[in-house]
Scaffold this active site. Structure first.
Site, mmCIF file in Angstrom:
data_model
loop_
_atom_site.group_PDB
_atom_site.id
_atom_site.type_symbol
_atom_site.label_atom_id
_atom_site.label_comp_id
_atom_site.label_asym_id
_atom_site.label_seq_id
_atom_site.Cartn_x
_atom_site.Cartn_y
_atom_site.Cartn_z
ATOM 1 N N ASN A 162 -11.276 -6.979 -3.783
ATOM 2 C CA ASN A 162 -10.813 -6.037 -2.768
ATOM 3 C C ASN A 162 -9.527 -5.408 -3.268
ATOM 4 O O ASN A 162 -8.433 -5.958 -3.124
ATOM 5 C CB ASN A 162 -10.578 -6.761 -1.438
ATOM 6 C CG ASN A 162 -11.880 -7.276 -0.862
ATOM 7 O OD1 ASN A 162 -12.700 -6.501 -0.379
ATOM 8 N ND2 ASN A 162 -12.096 -8.584 -0.966
ATOM 9 N N GLU A 163 -9.684 -4.272 -3.896
ATOM 10 C CA GLU A 163 -8.557 -3.585 -4.506
ATOM 11 C C GLU A 163 -7.760 -2.849 -3.432
ATOM 12 O O GLU A 163 -8.227 -2.711 -2.294
ATOM 13 C CB GLU A 163 -9.081 -2.571 -5.541
ATOM 14 C CG GLU A 163 -9.863 -3.196 -6.689
ATOM 15 C CD GLU A 163 -8.980 -3.973 -7.671
ATOM 16 O OE1 GLU A 163 -7.802 -4.248 -7.372
ATOM 17 O OE2 GLU A 163 -9.502 -4.324 -8.749
ATOM 18 N N PRO A 164 -6.534 -2.374 -3.774
ATOM 19 C CA PRO A 164 -5.752 -1.623 -2.801
ATOM 20 C C PRO A 164 -6.604 -0.552 -2.123
ATOM 21 O O PRO A 164 -7.401 0.124 -2.777
ATOM 22 C CB PRO A 164 -4.646 -0.996 -3.650
ATOM 23 C CG PRO A 164 -4.465 -1.980 -4.760
ATOM 24 C CD PRO A 164 -5.823 -2.548 -5.032
#
Ligand code: F6R
Length: 647
Positions: A162-164
Site C-alpha cells: 500500500n504505497e502513498p
C-alpha cells in the site's frame, strides 16, 4: 542511550513502540508470543490465523519459529497464514516471488499443511484479479479473521504494498509500485529494470481488521519513516500512519530504527533526563542546528526558551556549555586519520604512535570503501601508513547483465585481433556469452557468469584503489564463500567466512580497522560482513595486537552519522573530493544503467558528494572552519551493537 520506556518518554508516540538493543531479541520475543498464541488457541480447539510479510525484516522471526518447531517440537498444523502481497506477473516458481520466499524462509521448514497457506496469485490474467482479491478477503473472514498480522515498513511508509495514496478503506487489489520501492528491490532482481511494476496487496482496510498488528523495523534507513508513522499525523501519504487508528497495534524496533523518535532524538523534551556528556553534546548541537546559529553564539535565554533550562542551570551557564561542546566538536576534526606523528595526541581522535600504522579497510563489497572513506583512504596512504583494503565479497550479484556482456564481447574481440593468444579466458568468455543468450532477465546467474561479474568488480576496485594511491599488492579480495554460494536475503554465512577474515587480520595485525557501521539489517551484505568481523575478532581473543587496535566505523548507509555521534571528522580539500569522485566513478557497473532524469535519482557519486559537503556545511554552521567536504567515523564501543564490541 538516554531513552527509557516510561510513559513520560513515550508521550509523543501515538503507537506503542518498543525499542530493542537488536533485532534478534525482538524476533525471539515475538516468536515466543506467536507460539504461545497458537498453543493457547489450539488448546481451545481453535486454529490461529497469521498475516505474514516478506522482505528482510521478518526473516529473523521466521528463523526463530523454525527453531521452535525443530528444537521444541512446536507444531504449526493448526495455523493458517495469509501473506500480504505478491508481485504481479511472477509465478511461485520464480526465485524472487514472495511465494518462493515464504517456502524457503518458513513453510518448507515447519509442519504447516500446504492448504493452510494463502498467498495472492501473481499469475492470474488481469481480468480475473478483482474476483480473486475478493475471494482472498472472503477466505480470511471464513477462517474467523486474522489473529495477528506481522508487518514490515517500506521507506515510502508502505505496509504490504500500500504505497502513498492508499486509503484507509482500501482492500486487497492490484497496485502499481512506487519508484523508491522498485529501487529498493533492484538488487533482488539484478537491476531496477527487472523489478515488476505491479503487485497484488492486501489493503490498509484489510490489515486494520486484524485483531492484533505488530510492525517490525530494523536499521537506520527506517528511522525516519518509523518516527513519522508513530508520531506524525495520520495521512494517506504515509499509509503506515493509519495504524494509529488500530486498537491493538505495536511497533517493535531496534535502536537504529528508533533514532528519530522524540524520546531518542530529543529526550529532554519528554521529561527529566540524566545529562551525560554525550547527551549534553546532542542537546547543544540540536539547539544550534534548530536556531541555525553557531554554538558559541547560543545564549542562556535560548537554552531556557527551548526546554533546556535545566541543562543551562545544572551544567551552564550557556557560555560554559557552548565552549565545552564547541571544543569537543573541534577535537573530532583531524587531517591525520592514522594519527599525527610527533604531535600531542591528548585531544586527537587517533593516537600519534605507533607511526606509521598498519590500517585495514574492510569493505563488504568493492565501492563501499571509496564511497564512504575515499578521501580518508587517500590520506592514510599519502601520510605513509601501511594500508590494506580487504574486499570481503566478490560483489558479483550487483553487476547488471549488459556490463558483463560488454566485458565478454571485449574479450572475444581481443581474441579475434590477437590470433592464437590466451585461450583459457576466451573459452570462458564464449561459454558465458552462450549462457547469456539463453538467460532471461529473471533467471539467476550461472557460476561462470558470476565469475565474470566478480572479475569486473575486482578490476573496478583496483582502478579506484590506484586513484586513492594504493598499490596493487595492498588490495585483497576474499571472495567470501557465503556470498558466492548465496543470493540477496538468502545468504548463510558460516565459521569459514569468519575464519578467512580472522586470517587476514592476524597476518596484518592492524592498528586500525575501518569498517561499515551499517549493520542493523542482519541480512544485508554489510550487516553480515560486520558480524563476521565481530566473530573474527572474538576468535582472535587475546592476541596482543588486538589490544592496541582501534575499530572505526564509517556510516555505510544513505546518511552520515548524526553530528553529535561523530568521533573523527576527516576534512577533504576540493582536490581530494574530486579524486574521491573519480574513484567512485571507476565503479562503472554500479552506476545507474539508464540516464538519471530527476533529482530524486542521483548518481552514487552525487550522493556521496552531497553527503560529504552537507557534513562540512553543518560543521561550518556550528561555527567550525569551512571545508569543502568531510568524511566521518565513530569508534566502535562495547555494547554499541548490543553484542560484544571493542574499544
Ligand atoms: C512485504 C511487504 C513490504 C515490506 C517492506 C519492508 O511482504 O509487505 O511492505 O514489509 O517493503 O521490506 P524490507 O523488510 O525488505 O525492508
Amino acid at each position: 542511550m538516554a531513552a527509557t520506556n516510561s510513559v513520560e518518554a513515550e508521550q509523543f508516540e501515538r503507537i506503542k513502540t518498543r525499542i530493542y538493543p537488536n533485532s534478534s531479541l525482538a524476533c525471539s520475543e515475538l516468536a515466543r508470543e506467536i507460539v504461545e498464541l497458537a498453543q493457547s488457541r489450539a488448546r481451545r480447539g481453535k486454529p490461529t490465523v497469521l498475516g505474514l510479510a516478506t522482505g528482510s525484516t521478518p526473516v529473523g522471526l521466521y528463523r526463530e519459529l523454525i527453531r521452535w518447531h525443530r528444537e521444541e517440537k512446536v507444531s504449526f498444523r493448526e495455523v493458517y497464514t495469509f501473506n500480504l502481497d505478491e508481485y504481479f506477473g511472477l509465478p511461485p516458481s520464480h526465485a524472487q516471488s514472495y511465494a518462493c520466499f515464504m517456502q524457503e524462509q518458513l513453510f518448507l521448514h515447519i509442519d504447516i499443511p500446504s492448504d493452510h497457506i494463502h498467498i495472492p496469485d501473481g499469475t492470474l490474467p488481469r481480468q480475473k484479479v478483482f474476483d480473486a482479491c475478493k475471494r482472498y478477503e472472503n477466505r480470511i473472514v471464513e477462517l474467523g479473521g486474522i489473529d495477528l498480522q506481522i508487518l514490515g515498513i517500506g521507506r515510502t511508509g508502505h505496509i504490504g504494498f500500500n504505497e502513498p495514496g492508499s486509503g484507509a478503506e482500501s482492500r486487497t487489489r492490484l497496485v502499481s509500485l512506487d519508484s523508491l520501492t522498485r529501487r529498493d528491490a533492484a538488487r533482488d532482481f539484478l537491476g531496477e529494470n527487472n523489478v515488476p511494476r505491479y503487485a497484488i496487496t492486501m489493503g490498509v482496510g484489510t490489515i486494520l481488521e486484524a485483531r492484533q498488528v505488530v510492525l517490525l523495523a530494523w536499521g537506520n534507513a527506517k528511522a525516519q519513516v518509523v518516527a513519522r508513522a508513530v508520531e506524525g499525523e495520520i495521512t494517506d501519504s504515509l499509509p503506515a500512519s493509519f495504524l494509529q487508528r488500530h486498537p491493538n497495534v505495536r511497533f517493535l524496533v531496534d535502536e537504529a530504527a528508533s533514532a528519530d523518535l522524540t524520546r531518542i532524538r530529543h529526550p529532554w523534551k519528554t521529561g527529566e533526563v540524566v545529562w551525560t556528556p554525550a547527551l549534553i553534546r546532542q542537546a547543544v548541537v540540536w539547539l544550534a542546528e534548530a536556531l541555525r546559529k553557531p554554538i558559541l553564539k547560543l545564549t542562556d535565554a535560548e537554552y531556557n526558551e527551548h526546554g533546556m533550562a535545566e541543562l543551562a542551570t545544572s551544567h551552564g551557564p550557556a557560555y560554559d556549555l557552548n565552549i565545552r561542546v564547541f571544543n569537543e566538536l573541534q577535537h573530532t576534526i583531524t587531517g591525520w586519520p592514522g594519527g599525527k606523528p610527533n604531535a600531542d595526541d591528548s585531544v586527537r581522535p587517533e593516537r600519534a604512535k605507533p607511526f606509521p600504522k598498519r590500517s585495514i579497510v574492510l569493505s563488504p563489497e568493492s565501492l563501499d570503501d571509496v564511497l564512504w572513506m575515499g578521501g580518508t583512504l587517500s590520506r592514510l596512504v599519502q601520510q605513509g601508513n601501511e594500508v590494506t583494503v580487504v574486499y570481503a565479497t566478490s560483489g558479483n550479484l550487483a553487476v547488471p547483465d549488459p556490463q558483463a556482456i560488454r566485458a565478454v564481447d571485449l574479450v572475444l574481440e581481443i581474441e579475434k585481433n590477437a590470433g592464437e593468444g590466451a585461450r583459457g579466458f576466451t573459452q570462458l568468455a564464449r561459454k558465458v556469452k552462450d549462457q547469456f543468450l539463453k538467460k532471461s532477465p529473471f533467471d539467476s546467474d550461472s557460476a561462470d557468469i558470476r565469475r565474470v561479474k566478480g572479475l569486473i568488480r575486482q578490476e573496478e576496485a583496483r582502478a579506484a584503489g590506484q586513484i586513492c594511491g594504493l598499490n596493487l599488492e595492498s588490495i585483497r579480495f576474499l571472495n567470501l564463500p557465503f556470498y558466492e554460494a548465496g543470493h540477496y536475503r538468502k545468504f548463510q554465512p558460516t565459521a569459514q567466512d569468519a575464519d578467512l577474515i580472522a586470517e587476514v587480520l592476524d597476518e596484518i595485525r592492524p592498528h586500525q580497522i575501518f569498517v561499515t557501521g551499517s549493520h542493523a539489517d542482519p541480512l544485508s551484505v554489510q550487516g553480515i560482513c560486520f558480524h563476521l568481523l565481530e566473530r573474527a575478532l572474538l576468535s582472535l581473543g587475546a592476541r596482543p595486537w588486538l589490544r592496541d587496535c582501534y575499530v572505526w566505523l564509517y556510516r555505510g548507509s544513505e546518511s552520515e552519522w548524526q553530528s553529535w555521534e561523530i568521533e573523527m571528522a576527516v576534512p577533504l580539500s576540493p582536490g581530494e573530493l574530486a579524486k574521491k569522485i573519480q574513484g567512485i566513478y571507476q565503479h562503472q557497473s554500479q552506476r545507474s544503467q539508464t540516464p538519471m532524469v530527476s533529482d530524486k535519482h542521483r548518481e552514487t557519486w552525487q550522493q556521496a558528494e552531497a553527503i560529504n559537503s552537507a557534513t562540512a556545511d553543518l560543521y561550518n554552521r556550528l561555527g567550525l572552519p569551512e571545508y569543502a567536504a568531510i568524511e566521518t567515523f565513530k569508534r566502535w564501543s562495547p555494547g554499541a551493537t548490543g553484542e560484544a564490541g571493542l574499544k
